[in-house]
Design a protein around this motif. Structure first.
Motif, PDB file in Angstrom:
ATOM      1  N   LEU A 139      -7.964   4.179  -5.571  1.00 42.80           N
ATOM      2  CA  LEU A 139      -7.078   4.012  -4.420  1.00 42.80           C
ATOM      3  C   LEU A 139      -6.546   5.361  -3.933  1.00 42.80           C
ATOM      4  O   LEU A 139      -6.589   5.664  -2.742  1.00 42.80           O
ATOM      5  CB  LEU A 139      -5.920   3.092  -4.783  1.00 42.80           C
ATOM      6  N   LEU A 140      -6.055   6.198  -4.853  1.00 45.48           N
ATOM      7  CA  LEU A 140      -5.498   7.490  -4.452  1.00 45.48           C
ATOM      8  C   LEU A 140      -6.577   8.443  -3.950  1.00 45.48           C
ATOM      9  O   LEU A 140      -6.335   9.252  -3.054  1.00 45.48           O
ATOM     10  CB  LEU A 140      -4.731   8.120  -5.611  1.00 45.48           C
ATOM     11  N   GLY A 141      -7.786   8.332  -4.533  1.00 50.55           N
ATOM     12  CA  GLY A 141      -8.889   9.135  -4.018  1.00 50.55           C
ATOM     13  C   GLY A 141      -9.243   8.742  -2.597  1.00 50.55           C
ATOM     14  O   GLY A 141      -9.447   9.597  -1.726  1.00 50.55           O
ATOM     15  N   LYS A 142      -9.298   7.449  -2.324  1.00 48.10           N
ATOM     16  CA  LYS A 142      -9.611   6.956  -0.981  1.00 48.10           C
ATOM     17  C   LYS A 142      -8.550   7.400   0.020  1.00 48.10           C
ATOM     18  O   LYS A 142      -8.853   7.680   1.187  1.00 48.10           O
ATOM     19  CB  LYS A 142      -9.706   5.429  -1.019  1.00 48.10           C
ATOM     20  N   GLN A 143      -7.305   7.484  -0.419  1.00 46.07           N
ATOM     21  CA  GLN A 143      -6.214   7.862   0.466  1.00 46.07           C
ATOM     22  C   GLN A 143      -6.067   9.375   0.628  1.00 46.07           C
ATOM     23  O   GLN A 143      -5.181   9.831   1.343  1.00 46.07           O
ATOM     24  CB  GLN A 143      -4.906   7.270  -0.057  1.00 46.07           C
ATOM     25  N   GLY A 144      -6.928  10.133  -0.039  1.00 46.10           N
ATOM     26  CA  GLY A 144      -6.901  11.575   0.127  1.00 46.10           C
ATOM     27  C   GLY A 144      -5.899  12.302  -0.734  1.00 46.10           C
ATOM     28  O   GLY A 144      -5.626  13.493  -0.517  1.00 46.10           O
ATOM     29  N   LEU A 145      -5.345  11.643  -1.740  1.00 46.46           N
ATOM     30  CA  LEU A 145      -4.320  12.257  -2.581  1.00 46.46           C
ATOM     31  C   LEU A 145      -4.892  12.992  -3.781  1.00 46.46           C
ATOM     32  O   LEU A 145      -4.167  13.731  -4.452  1.00 46.46           O
ATOM     33  CB  LEU A 145      -3.335  11.197  -3.059  1.00 46.46           C
ATOM     34  N   PRO A 204       0.826  -1.193   0.000  1.00 52.29           N
ATOM     35  CA  PRO A 204       0.000   0.000   0.000  1.00 52.29           C
ATOM     36  C   PRO A 204       0.865   1.249   0.000  1.00 52.29           C
ATOM     37  O   PRO A 204       2.000   1.251   0.462  1.00 52.29           O
ATOM     38  CB  PRO A 204      -0.791  -0.113   1.311  1.00 52.29           C
ATOM     39  N   LEU A 205       0.315   2.324  -0.527  1.00 51.90           N
ATOM     40  CA  LEU A 205       1.023   3.590  -0.534  1.00 51.90           C
ATOM     41  C   LEU A 205       1.228   4.098   0.880  1.00 51.90           C
ATOM     42  O   LEU A 205       0.517   3.728   1.803  1.00 51.90           O
ATOM     43  CB  LEU A 205       0.220   4.632  -1.332  1.00 51.90           C
ATOM     44  N   THR A 206       2.192   4.986   1.036  1.00 53.31           N
ATOM     45  CA  THR A 206       2.387   5.603   2.336  1.00 53.31           C
ATOM     46  C   THR A 206       1.141   6.368   2.720  1.00 53.31           C
ATOM     47  O   THR A 206       0.365   6.784   1.870  1.00 53.31           O
ATOM     48  CB  THR A 206       3.582   6.569   2.278  1.00 53.31           C
ATOM     49  N   SER A 207       0.954   6.569   4.009  1.00 54.42           N
ATOM     50  CA  SER A 207      -0.274   7.202   4.468  1.00 54.42           C
ATOM     51  C   SER A 207      -0.455   8.548   3.807  1.00 54.42           C
ATOM     52  O   SER A 207       0.487   9.312   3.653  1.00 54.42           O
ATOM     53  CB  SER A 207      -0.224   7.389   5.986  1.00 54.42           C
ATOM     54  N   ALA A 208      -1.670   8.835   3.394  1.00 56.49           N
ATOM     55  CA  ALA A 208      -1.941  10.026   2.609  1.00 56.49           C
ATOM     56  C   ALA A 208      -2.003  11.259   3.476  1.00 56.49           C
ATOM     57  O   ALA A 208      -2.140  11.212   4.683  1.00 56.49           O
ATOM     58  CB  ALA A 208      -3.273   9.846   1.871  1.00 56.49           C
ATOM     59  N   CYS A 209      -1.927  12.377   2.784  1.00 61.24           N
ATOM     60  CA  CYS A 209      -1.976  13.636   3.515  1.00 61.24           C
ATOM     61  C   CYS A 209      -3.377  13.932   3.995  1.00 61.24           C
ATOM     62  O   CYS A 209      -3.577  14.826   4.804  1.00 61.24           O
ATOM     63  CB  CYS A 209      -1.477  14.773   2.614  1.00 61.24           C
ATOM     64  N   GLY A 210      -4.360  13.184   3.470  1.00 61.18           N
ATOM     65  CA  GLY A 210      -5.739  13.392   3.904  1.00 61.18           C
ATOM     66  C   GLY A 210      -6.151  14.824   3.707  1.00 61.18           C
ATOM     67  O   GLY A 210      -6.263  15.312   2.611  1.00 61.18           O
ATOM     68  N   GLY A 211      -6.351  15.550   4.798  1.00 61.82           N
ATOM     69  CA  GLY A 211      -6.825  16.922   4.695  1.00 61.82           C
ATOM     70  C   GLY A 211      -5.721  17.946   4.658  1.00 61.82           C
ATOM     71  O   GLY A 211      -5.959  19.108   4.933  1.00 61.82           O
ATOM     72  N   SER A 212      -4.480  17.545   4.327  1.00 62.77           N
ATOM     73  CA  SER A 212      -3.382  18.496   4.289  1.00 62.77           C
ATOM     74  C   SER A 212      -3.702  19.640   3.354  1.00 62.77           C
ATOM     75  O   SER A 212      -4.267  19.458   2.280  1.00 62.77           O
ATOM     76  CB  SER A 212      -2.100  17.806   3.811  1.00 62.77           C
ATOM     77  N   GLU A 213      -3.307  20.817   3.747  1.00 60.56           N
ATOM     78  CA  GLU A 213      -3.596  21.992   2.948  1.00 60.56           C
ATOM     79  C   GLU A 213      -2.620  22.100   1.785  1.00 60.56           C
ATOM     80  O   GLU A 213      -1.414  21.926   1.934  1.00 60.56           O
ATOM     81  CB  GLU A 213      -3.474  23.258   3.821  1.00 60.56           C
ATOM     82  N   ALA A 214      -3.119  22.394   0.608  1.00 57.33           N
ATOM     83  CA  ALA A 214      -2.259  22.660  -0.527  1.00 57.33           C
ATOM     84  C   ALA A 214      -1.667  24.052  -0.374  1.00 57.33           C
ATOM     85  O   ALA A 214      -2.166  24.882   0.389  1.00 57.33           O
ATOM     86  CB  ALA A 214      -3.069  22.569  -1.824  1.00 57.33           C
ATOM     87  N   GLY A 215      -0.590  24.305  -1.117  1.00 61.70           N
ATOM     88  CA  GLY A 215       0.002  25.638  -1.070  1.00 61.70           C
ATOM     89  C   GLY A 215      -0.976  26.670  -1.577  1.00 61.70           C
ATOM     90  O   GLY A 215      -1.873  26.379  -2.365  1.00 61.70           O
ATOM     91  N   ALA A 216      -0.793  27.910  -1.139  1.00 59.27           N
ATOM     92  CA  ALA A 216      -1.698  28.983  -1.553  1.00 59.27           C
ATOM     93  C   ALA A 216      -1.614  29.187  -3.067  1.00 59.27           C
ATOM     94  O   ALA A 216      -0.532  29.193  -3.646  1.00 59.27           O
ATOM     95  CB  ALA A 216      -1.329  30.268  -0.831  1.00 59.27           C
ATOM     96  N   TYR A 235     -16.137   7.301  -7.723  1.00 58.01           N
ATOM     97  CA  TYR A 235     -15.752   6.276  -6.747  1.00 58.01           C
ATOM     98  C   TYR A 235     -16.497   6.476  -5.431  1.00 58.01           C
ATOM     99  O   TYR A 235     -16.917   7.581  -5.097  1.00 58.01           O
ATOM    100  CB  TYR A 235     -14.233   6.305  -6.524  1.00 58.01           C
ATOM    101  N   ASP A 236     -16.618   5.371  -4.687  1.00 58.94           N
ATOM    102  CA  ASP A 236     -17.247   5.454  -3.374  1.00 58.94           C
ATOM    103  C   ASP A 236     -16.174   5.549  -2.286  1.00 58.94           C
ATOM    104  O   ASP A 236     -14.979   5.691  -2.581  1.00 58.94           O
ATOM    105  CB  ASP A 236     -18.175   4.254  -3.139  1.00 58.94           C
ATOM    106  N   THR A 237     -16.580   5.474  -1.042  1.00 58.31           N
ATOM    107  CA  THR A 237     -15.633   5.649   0.058  1.00 58.31           C
ATOM    108  C   THR A 237     -14.631   4.502   0.158  1.00 58.31           C
ATOM    109  O   THR A 237     -13.589   4.642   0.797  1.00 58.31           O
ATOM    110  CB  THR A 237     -16.384   5.768   1.397  1.00 58.31           C
ATOM    111  N   LYS A 238     -14.938   3.360  -0.484  1.00 58.17           N
ATOM    112  CA  LYS A 238     -13.996   2.234  -0.504  1.00 58.17           C
ATOM    113  C   LYS A 238     -12.996   2.350  -1.647  1.00 58.17           C
ATOM    114  O   LYS A 238     -12.113   1.502  -1.795  1.00 58.17           O
ATOM    115  CB  LYS A 238     -14.756   0.914  -0.641  1.00 58.17           C
ATOM    116  N   GLY A 239     -13.180   3.378  -2.477  1.00 60.32           N
ATOM    117  CA  GLY A 239     -12.323   3.516  -3.645  1.00 60.32           C
ATOM    118  C   GLY A 239     -12.733   2.652  -4.804  1.00 60.32           C
ATOM    119  O   GLY A 239     -11.936   2.402  -5.720  1.00 60.32           O
ATOM    120  N   GLU A 240     -13.999   2.201  -4.809  1.00 62.26           N
ATOM    121  CA  GLU A 240     -14.484   1.345  -5.885  1.00 62.26           C
ATOM    122  C   GLU A 240     -15.312   2.149  -6.875  1.00 62.26           C
ATOM    123  O   GLU A 240     -16.112   3.004  -6.497  1.00 62.26           O
ATOM    124  CB  GLU A 240     -15.284   0.182  -5.307  1.00 62.26           C
ATOM    125  N   MET A 241     -15.099   1.872  -8.150  1.00 63.27           N
ATOM    126  CA  MET A 241     -15.717   2.679  -9.208  1.00 63.27           C
ATOM    127  C   MET A 241     -17.241   2.550  -9.202  1.00 63.27           C
ATOM    128  O   MET A 241     -17.797   1.560  -8.743  1.00 63.27           O
ATOM    129  CB  MET A 241     -15.157   2.286 -10.569  1.00 63.27           C
TER     130      MET A 241
END
Length: 440
Positions: free
Chosen positions: A116-122, A28-40, A149-155
């Motif tokens: 998968l990346l959507g589910k991980q917050g990326l 699995p990918l490294t833990s995602a940033c989830g709600g991390s803020e993008a740069g301004a 996709y749904d919350t499980k990352g399934e199309m």
């Protein structure tokens, strides 16, 4: 003859869902940033990646879209990086979880990739943008399944993590000159399709191009199953909405019909070791008058075939076919200029760029065939439109299970080599049932 039959990344794209899903399960990918803020956002630079061949239909379209973006956004710098499909596929998780994420990139569809990346917050949830800009009205629901996709990352869920611009599907390619030479009418339904196969065989011509050591043989098996299937069966199989019986009428009939066609010589048993490019060569060299495969062949055939007339049409044996919306634009969560990314996606959805996709030999999702000047391209687009508006895109047989592509190749090779029907069906059922039992 120059070997230009398959675009460089086409074969990889068609089955990467299964291959990458296997990697995702193991690592699995490294833990995602989830709600991390993008740069301004500064509104001054758009960073864009894609992997299309500059000379291909999509490469030409994206080049034109970049030029249009520059014209409509004076003062904004576009930093474009040409990537390979594998570069993005192998490194997306790591890069998108860093400050080096681009603002927009082309990315592969599917549970193991966009899902998968959507589910991980990326990836950014584009649903509000898609609706406010009306892109959901331009893309038929069946073509957008792999963008949602749904919350499980399934199309098939309700959140848009990508925006596709083009479509892909399996259809029939006919050598019109060989049909005329043997006095055979081009088929309009399954009965006339089988009649054409029989007449070619009577004339000493093996009718169907095929390749057993690659995707074509498994595509044929799934296409035959679709002849006896309905949409609920597809959703059960592809979207896990219900139990799948591999000894039910759909797969059982498909295996039986495959065996029948082998026995009658409509397929050649010696094709068991061939690759997809070999199948294309059979059609281009006029050894086989019929090839049933994807629209990814269309551009190469247009370039390579100079000595006979050919045409395309929906495969006449089923109301559904293999296919989906194409790969898509995604916006990383950590993108620094999301508004500019959305503007660029909007340009790729414009009539001008969509028309260019069609004129160049691909399938635009947001422009009608009657806007396209190229007559053969109109045939292609009309066929795809018929499927997408009748909910007739049934995805690909190896999509549901990690590593399933290899299982399909092995099973269809065993089928060609004389394995019993029950044995082949058990071989297909085993990895599917195992995955379903461990999915939750």
């Amino acid at each position: 003859m120059k070997k230009r039959l398959v675009p460089p990344t086409a074969a990889t794209r068609r089955h990467v869902l299964a291959a990458v899903a296997a990697l995702a399960v193991m690592a699995p990918l490294t833990s995602a940033c989830g709600g991390s803020e993008a740069g301004a956002e500064d509104g001054r630079t758009l960073r864009l990646w894609h992997y299309e061949d500059p000379d291909g239909a999509l490469g030409k379209a994206w080049t034109a879209a970049i030029a249009e973006f520059k014209r409509s956004h004076p003062g904004v710098k576009v930093v474009f990086e040409q990537k390979t499909f594998d570069q993005i596929q192998q490194n997306a998780g790591m890069i998108l979880n860093s400050d080096k994420a681009p603002d927009v990139l082309e990315y592969n569809k599917g549970n193991a990739t966009t899902g998968l990346l959507g589910k991980q917050g990326l990836l950014t949830d584009l649903t509000p943008v898609v609706r406010s800009r009306g892109w959901d009205k331009k893309i038929a629901q069946s073509a957008s399944v792999t963008a949602r996709y749904d919350t499980k990352g399934e199309m098939g869920g309700d959140k848009w993590y990508g925006v596709p611009n083009y479509g892909e599907f399996v259809l029939a390619y006919y050598n019109d000159d060989l049909f005329a030479k043997h006095g055979i009418a081009k088929p309009t339904d399954f009965k006339s399709f089988e009649a054409a196969l029989a007449k070619f065989k009577e004339a000493g011509v093996t009718p169907l191009a095929n390749a057993g050591n690659d995707y074509p043989a498994s595509h044929w098996l799934y296409l035959l199953a679709l002849a006896k299937a309905n949409r609920a069966w597809v959703d059960d199989y592809q979207l896990y909405k219900g139990k799948v019986d591999f000894h039910g009428p759909e797969w059982t009939w498909a295996v039986a019909k495959y065996k029948e066609w082998l026995a009658k010589g409509y397929f050649e048993k010696k094709d068991v070791g061939l690759k997809g490019n070999d199948m294309g060569e059979q059609f281009v060299s006029q050894k086989r008058p019929i090839m049933v495969s994807g629209n990814w062949w269309f551009g190469g055939l247009t370039h390579d075939i100079k000595n006979f007339k050919w045409s395309v049409a929906p495969y006449p044996g089923a109301t559904m076919t293999l296919g989906s919306g194409g790969n898509q634009w995604v916006v990383p969560t950590r993108a620094k200029n999301k508004k500019l990314a959305e503007d660029f996606i909007g340009i790729t959805m414009s009539d001008k760029i969509q028309k260019l996709i069609g004129e160049s030999g691909n399938i635009p999702l947001a422009v009608k065939a009657d806007r396209i000047g190229n007559a053969r391209s109109r045939q292609l687009i009309d066929a795809f439109d018929a499927y997408q508006h009748s909910n007739g895109l049934a995805f690909y047989p190896d999509w549901p299970v990690p590593g399933y592509y290899d299982a399909f190749v092995a099973a269809t090779q065993n089928l060609v080599n004389g394995a019993g029907a029950d044995s082949v069906l058990d071989q297909l059922a085993a990895p599917y049932d195992k995955y379903i039992s461990t999915r939750h």
